[in-house]
Design an enzyme around this catalytic site. Structure first.
Site, PDB file in Angstrom:
ATOM      1  N   ARG A  49      35.231  41.459  20.695  1.00 18.77           N
ATOM      2  CA  ARG A  49      35.200  40.670  19.462  1.00 18.77           C
ATOM      3  C   ARG A  49      36.054  41.343  18.388  1.00 18.77           C
ATOM      4  NH1 ARG A  49      28.774  40.338  18.758  1.00 18.77           N
ATOM      5  NH2 ARG A  49      29.026  42.420  19.672  1.00 18.77           N
TER       6      ARG A  49
ATOM      7  N   LYS B  15      30.977  45.772  15.308  1.00 17.68           N
ATOM      8  CA  LYS B  15      29.968  46.750  15.713  1.00 17.68           C
ATOM      9  C   LYS B  15      30.021  47.991  14.838  1.00 17.68           C
ATOM     10  CE  LYS B  15      27.387  46.497  18.427  1.00 17.68           C
ATOM     11  NZ  LYS B  15      26.004  45.985  18.241  1.00 17.68           N
TER      12      LYS B  15
ATOM     13  N   TYR C 127      27.811  44.946  11.713  1.00 23.45           N
ATOM     14  CA  TYR C 127      26.494  45.242  12.268  1.00 23.45           C
ATOM     15  C   TYR C 127      26.322  46.752  12.297  1.00 23.45           C
ATOM     16  CZ  TYR C 127      25.898  40.428  13.971  1.00 23.45           C
ATOM     17  OH  TYR C 127      25.750  39.066  14.054  1.00 23.45           O
TER      18      TYR C 127
ATOM     19  N   HIS D 296      22.594  48.353  12.681  1.00 18.88           N
ATOM     20  CA  HIS D 296      21.393  48.661  13.478  1.00 18.88           C
ATOM     21  C   HIS D 296      21.029  50.133  13.364  1.00 18.88           C
ATOM     22  CE1 HIS D 296      21.278  44.650  15.198  1.00 18.88           C
ATOM     23  NE2 HIS D 296      22.550  44.759  15.534  1.00 18.88           N
TER      24      HIS D 296
ATOM     25  N   GLU E 152      22.982  42.459   9.939  1.00 17.76           N
ATOM     26  CA  GLU E 152      21.657  42.092  10.453  1.00 17.76           C
ATOM     27  C   GLU E 152      20.562  42.119   9.402  1.00 17.76           C
ATOM     28  OE1 GLU E 152      21.877  46.558  11.081  1.00 17.76           O
ATOM     29  OE2 GLU E 152      23.239  44.858  11.314  1.00 17.76           O
TER      30      GLU E 152
ATOM     31  N   SER F 225      22.357  36.128  17.828  1.00 18.01           N
ATOM     32  CA  SER F 225      21.068  36.016  18.515  1.00 18.01           C
ATOM     33  C   SER F 225      21.048  34.796  19.426  1.00 18.01           C
ATOM     34  CB  SER F 225      19.929  35.932  17.494  1.00 18.01           C
ATOM     35  OG  SER F 225      19.820  37.128  16.756  1.00 18.01           O
TER      36      SER F 225
ATOM     37  N   ASP G 180      19.344  47.232  20.925  1.00 19.35           N
ATOM     38  CA  ASP G 180      20.166  47.770  19.842  1.00 19.35           C
ATOM     39  C   ASP G 180      19.329  48.284  18.677  1.00 19.35           C
ATOM     40  OD1 ASP G 180      19.331  45.310  18.906  1.00 19.35           O
ATOM     41  OD2 ASP G 180      21.337  44.478  18.644  1.00 19.35           O
TER      42      ASP G 180
END
Length: 363
Positions: free
Chosen positions: A15, A74, A96, A98, A120, A136, A272
């Site tokens: 991505r 990411k 993101y 996490h 997120e 999701s 994750d």
């Protein structure tokens, strides 16, 4: 504002933070976008595609990272921590993160001083998570797609066809969590003809799922006893538990995994954030599975990266309005937009998101 888009370096993460369409919109608003060469290639976007919409293609990741705002997909990996150094509070990272499962990254972000906003944890006043939802949906659908694949005997599975055939019963799919991931997993499992059970502690959500699926899904209130009865019967177990900013609860113990059928498959989408199954650990698209007690575990934390063209476009549809707000207002956007403010994880060398702070109480 000048915006950098580095190429993703996570294993088989294809991505890209901004599509050419998004770059065009940003350029029309007067912003400049610096895209690392081949950053979009895995999603089907060439360097020339970016040039044609006004983007600047740069040869070095460092050039993309040095811009006032960096947009990724990411979390930064250790190889990228050096790009964070000397960031200062005027630089923005939007991706993101996490962090609940990433102490080393959390410390690196705090040391850098960069303003880190996590997709997120961007949350609307009604509680919805607009930047988590699109991935999701994809991860939920892929969880059953991958689960069905790894149930095949050549992949190490039980050799079960989830839909069964006339005279042979369908496979059993147990889904822990009835949110977006669980709902989409159920949608695909039903389409394949599997027997599907969903567990959740939210009665309102279970009622909604009944209106959505009717009698095609068995809906059960989630208790330890109910889970302990269902898991050993599962051919495919999908972990779909989510707690905003925190590690999900441990719903399946190692002992319970040991009671599952040899060749059964576990796909924990919550990996994750640390996972909701005791035996799960992060894997990669290169080596996606491993065995514990003869049960096949799939723990790839960036599942949507396997369908990058779909995933990039879907993600950009959701992130672009927020990217525009941040590009035009910078850090002031935090005061202007409640959803963006909720997404802030690290600011001025401090870990500020309440849920993540609970995970790392000593930071």
């Amino acid at each position: 504002m000048d915006i950098g888009v580095p190429r993703e370096i996570k294993d088989r993460e294809f991505r890209v933070g901004l599509s050419p369409q998004s770059v065009r919109v940003l350029g029309d608003r007067g912003h400049r976008v610096f895209v690392e060469t081949q950053a979009g290639l895995g999603s089907g976007f060439t360097d020339e595609d970016y040039r044609q919409v006004g983007g600047t293609v740069v040869e070095s990741a460092a050039v993309a990272w040095e811009q006032p705002m960096v947009v990724k997909v990411k979390e930064p990996l250790p190889e990228e921590y050096g790009f964070l150094k000397g960031s200062g509070g005027d630089r923005l990272l939007f991706t993101y993160l996490h962090l609940a499962a990433e102490r080393e990254l959390t410390e690196a972000l705090m040391e850098s001083g960069i303003l880190a906003i996590a997709y997120e944890t961007v949350q609307l006043p009604d509680g919805r998570l607009p930047l988590l939802a699109p991935m999701s949906v994809i991860a939920g659908r892929l969880s059953v797609q991958f689960g069905a694949h790894f149930l095949e005997r050549p992949q190490g599975g039980r050799g079960v066809l989830l839909g069964g055939v006339p005279g042979v019963p369908p496979g059993n799919v147990v889904i822990l969590g009835g949110g977006v991931v669980g709902t989409e997993a159920a949608r695909v499992a039903i389409g394949l003809g599997a027997r599907v059970r969903i567990f959740d502690i939210n009665l309102d959500r279970l009622s909604y799922l009944e209106t959505l699926f009717g009698s095609r899904v068995e809906l059960q209130y989630s208790t330890s006893l109910a889970i302990e009865a269902a898991v050993p019967e599962a051919d495919l177990l999908v972990g779909a538990a989510l707690v905003l900013g925190r590690k999900p609860p441990m719903l399946v113990s190692r002992e319970l995994v040991h009671r599952m059928k040899p060749g059964a498959v576990i796909v924990d989408v919550a990996v994750d954030q640390g996972g909701c199954i005791e035996t799960i650990r992060p894997t990669s698209h290169t080596e996606p599975t491993y065995l514990v007690s003869d049960v096949l575990h799939y723990g790839v934390p960036n599942m949507p990266g396997s369908v990058p063209r779909t995933a990039t476009q879907s993600l950009n549809h959701s992130t672009l309005p927020y990217v525009l707000t941040l590009a035009e207002a910078g850090a002031k956007a935090i005061e202007m937009d409640e959803a963006i403010a909720s997404g802030v994880n690290v600011r001025d060398h401090q870990l500020v998101h309440p849920a993540v702070r609970e995970v790392f109480g000593d930071l």
